[in-house]
Every structure is written in C-alpha cells, then in structure tokens.
Design a protein around this motif. Sequence first.
Motif, PDB file in Angstrom:
ATOM      1  N   UNK A 194       0.801  -1.217   0.000  1.00 10.97           N
ATOM      2  CA  UNK A 194       0.000   0.000   0.000  1.00 10.97           C
ATOM      3  C   UNK A 194       0.838   1.273   0.000  1.00 10.97           C
ATOM      4  N   UNK A 195       2.134   1.155   0.312  1.00 13.87           N
ATOM      5  CA  UNK A 195       3.036   2.303   0.263  1.00 13.87           C
ATOM      6  C   UNK A 195       3.627   2.524  -1.121  1.00 13.87           C
ATOM      7  N   UNK A 196       3.282   1.666  -2.087  1.00 10.03           N
ATOM      8  CA  UNK A 196       3.769   1.816  -3.456  1.00 10.03           C
ATOM      9  C   UNK A 196       5.097   1.159  -3.744  1.00 10.03           C
ATOM     10  N   UNK A 197       5.701   0.507  -2.757  1.00 12.49           N
ATOM     11  CA  UNK A 197       6.987  -0.152  -2.968  1.00 12.49           C
ATOM     12  C   UNK A 197       6.796  -1.652  -3.198  1.00 12.49           C
ATOM     13  N   UNK A 198       7.794  -2.254  -3.861  1.00 16.54           N
ATOM     14  CA  UNK A 198       7.734  -3.661  -4.206  1.00 16.54           C
ATOM     15  C   UNK A 198       8.388  -4.484  -3.104  1.00 16.54           C
ATOM     16  N   UNK A 199       7.652  -5.460  -2.598  1.00 15.38           N
ATOM     17  CA  UNK A 199       8.150  -6.372  -1.581  1.00 15.38           C
ATOM     18  C   UNK A 199       8.503  -7.689  -2.260  1.00 15.38           C
ATOM     19  N   UNK A 200       9.666  -8.241  -1.907  1.00 17.67           N
ATOM     20  CA  UNK A 200      10.220  -9.420  -2.577  1.00 17.67           C
ATOM     21  C   UNK A 200      10.545 -10.464  -1.507  1.00 17.67           C
ATOM     22  N   UNK A 201       9.933 -11.647  -1.620  1.00 20.06           N
ATOM     23  CA  UNK A 201      10.154 -12.717  -0.652  1.00 20.06           C
ATOM     24  C   UNK A 201      11.188 -13.694  -1.201  1.00 20.06           C
ATOM     25  N   UNK A 240      16.829 -15.556   2.428  1.00 19.02           N
ATOM     26  CA  UNK A 240      16.087 -15.685   3.672  1.00 19.02           C
ATOM     27  C   UNK A 240      15.570 -14.361   4.194  1.00 19.02           C
ATOM     28  N   UNK A 241      15.086 -13.528   3.286  1.00 22.79           N
ATOM     29  CA  UNK A 241      14.668 -12.175   3.643  1.00 22.79           C
ATOM     30  C   UNK A 241      13.323 -11.824   3.003  1.00 22.79           C
ATOM     31  N   UNK A 242      12.731 -10.749   3.493  1.00 22.52           N
ATOM     32  CA  UNK A 242      11.748  -9.980   2.733  1.00 22.52           C
ATOM     33  C   UNK A 242      12.414  -8.660   2.401  1.00 22.52           C
ATOM     34  N   UNK A 243      12.454  -8.335   1.115  1.00 22.13           N
ATOM     35  CA  UNK A 243      13.100  -7.125   0.624  1.00 22.13           C
ATOM     36  C   UNK A 243      12.036  -6.086   0.272  1.00 22.13           C
ATOM     37  N   UNK A 244      12.439  -4.819   0.287  1.00 22.74           N
ATOM     38  CA  UNK A 244      11.529  -3.713  -0.062  1.00 22.74           C
ATOM     39  C   UNK A 244      12.302  -2.749  -0.937  1.00 22.74           C
TER      40      UNK A 244
END
Length: 361
Positions: A161-168, A186-190
């Motif tokens: 919802x903040x407009x950024x891409x989250x990568x698992x 082993x992360x969630x990236x933003x």
Amino acid sequence: MRGIGIRARADPERGGDDAGGNTTPSTSSIPAMWRSAGAPTAVAANLSVPWSVVPFADGTRIVSTRGGEIVEIDASGSVRTIGGISGVSATGEGGLLGLALLEKDAEAWLYAYLTSWDGNRVIRMPLLGAPGERGLGGEQIILEGIPKANTHNGGRIAFGPDGYLYVATGDAGNRDASQDPGSLAGKILRIDAEGSPAPGNPFGTAVYSLGHRNVQGLAWTDDGALWATEFGQDQVDEINRIVPGGNYGWPIHEGAAGDPAYIDPIVTWPTDQASPSGLAAVGNTLFVAALRGERVWMLDVGPEGMIGDPQPLWIGEFGRIRDAAVDDDELLLLTSNTDGRGTPAGDDDRLLSVPLVEAAP
C-alpha cells in the motif's frame, strides 16, 4: 483446533504509519471479516505448473507458468500465451515464479521473479496492448544476486500500500544466510519500482526483515499490516506478521519459541497440514494456499492477533494449492498438481474462483 498453535501479539494502542510504510492498526477499529459464499469453480484448465495469478479490472487474469511462459486468461476461460521470459532455469523449485503489476501514468509494467542459471532475480517488462491482445515489451533486470538452489527460492512479489515492491526470498539451502543482513537470502526485501532500496528501510539496504527460511506468500490486511507465509523445515509452518527490521528466528528457532530476541509466528501448523505458498487478504481475513496440506486455510486477524481459530476449506478436493489472490468479491486459486509432487486430474492445473461475502459483525 488440534495440531494448530496460535500466538497473539499486542500492537501499539495508537494508530499511525511506521518508517517502513505499514500502518499500525488502531485498537478502536472493528475488523471486517470475509467468508466464502460457495464452492470453487474452474475458470481455466490445463495450465502447465502455474505459480502466480494477477487479476485485472476488465475481468482478465495473467498467470505465470514455472517453465517461463506468461498466459492471459479471459472471462470465458480462454488461455493465450502473451510471451516467454528469457533465461529461466526451471529446475527443482525454481523457474518463473511470482508476478506483480504496476499501473502508473497510463503505463502498465509487469514485474516477475525468476530463477536463472546464476541466481534469482526480479525483472520488469512493459505490458502492451488491450485485453485479449496483450503482449510483453523488453525485459529490464531491476534486482539480481538473490541466491538460488534446487529448493528454498522464495519467489513471491507484491506491491504494498506504500507503493513499494516487496520481494520474498528463501535461504537457498544456506541456513546461516537468513541471519546475515548482508545477504539477500532468507529475507523480505523492499525496493522501489526501479530496484533501489526503498527509503526508510531498517538497514539502509533492500532488506526489510530477516530470519526467514522460505517465504512464498505476502498480503496486507485492511489495517495496513503485512503478513507472510513461511515454510518450516520438518516441525511447523508459519504465518508471520512482518514489521520493519523484524527477525523471525530461522535457523535458531522453528515455530514459536518465546525468545524475546525474535518474533514468534501468530499461527503454526504441522507441515502435512499446510506447506503454505500464496496468501490473499480481504478485509482482515487471510486465505492461505496450502500445497502439501491440499486445502485453503481461512484466518481472521485483528489488532490483538488471531480472532478465533483458523478454518480449513476444501480439504483434498482440488489437490495442491499454489496461489491465492483477491479480485473484488472473488477469491482466485491456482492449483499445483502438475509440479511433480501432486496427483494431476485430467484437467489440471486449474484457475479456480470462489465468491466472497462480508461476514456479519
């Protein structure tokens, strides 16, 4: 419910935005809960190892297949290939995995997470043409250097919802990498739309949270909270509420440990009841796609954590479920019976649709 572990976690009493773009829920709000209003029905069939589905307002859907093709499915269930992704290495659990859509300034960009010969990466492509005639423009690599392996590649991507891409991402078989803030495994990236670390990230890098084993589901509830599915090793699978800078304990802990240095999951299952992949949210209800568990888990969540017990839906009726997505008042599900670990029916794999209704308060 037997076999399920539930943990509640209190949140701050006052609402507001944190540095990572999540909205801290207010304890005065009444969560909206949603329920299925019918049985799943097939929208499309005979898909080859589908992994991710993106719905459009015009009624079409775009689906990734692990071998590298992207297909468009119209409202009648007709399937057409709109393009193939170059350099895909579809070995083990790798291949063409998650998709995400960004529509901005009259342009549409399709983002994809894929396994290549030298690692996992995120690319984007212009999405061209009208519904029924869509095609893909040239590929642009926006993030690379994510470790890969035969298993534990993660692969889900989603715009928040903040407009950024989250990568698992997954740990790619290197357990210690999950605790290393300098590794993308082993992360969630933003990241932003061009692949740079998003402003406000807790470590000044692309890393948003750490201590993950293999995340394949990301979704936001109406209160702004980010949730993620997590494959455990051989004890329990997890649902976690993700906060910026949070450490979720792998490989020091699997499941809830009560260790204040790490964040416990809000719910766990034995691995034969879950193996959770895709995750969808509507209101404050989560729908979890379960592979080995061959079901969908429905969970209600609120400011204090879980509300009631998780409910299993359609156990064994459709086999392995890979992805879940919400399209207005529909829940979309992708089966994954042709991935080499399931028992395919004659028309597998399928895109399924389930009507949803808001539950009475």
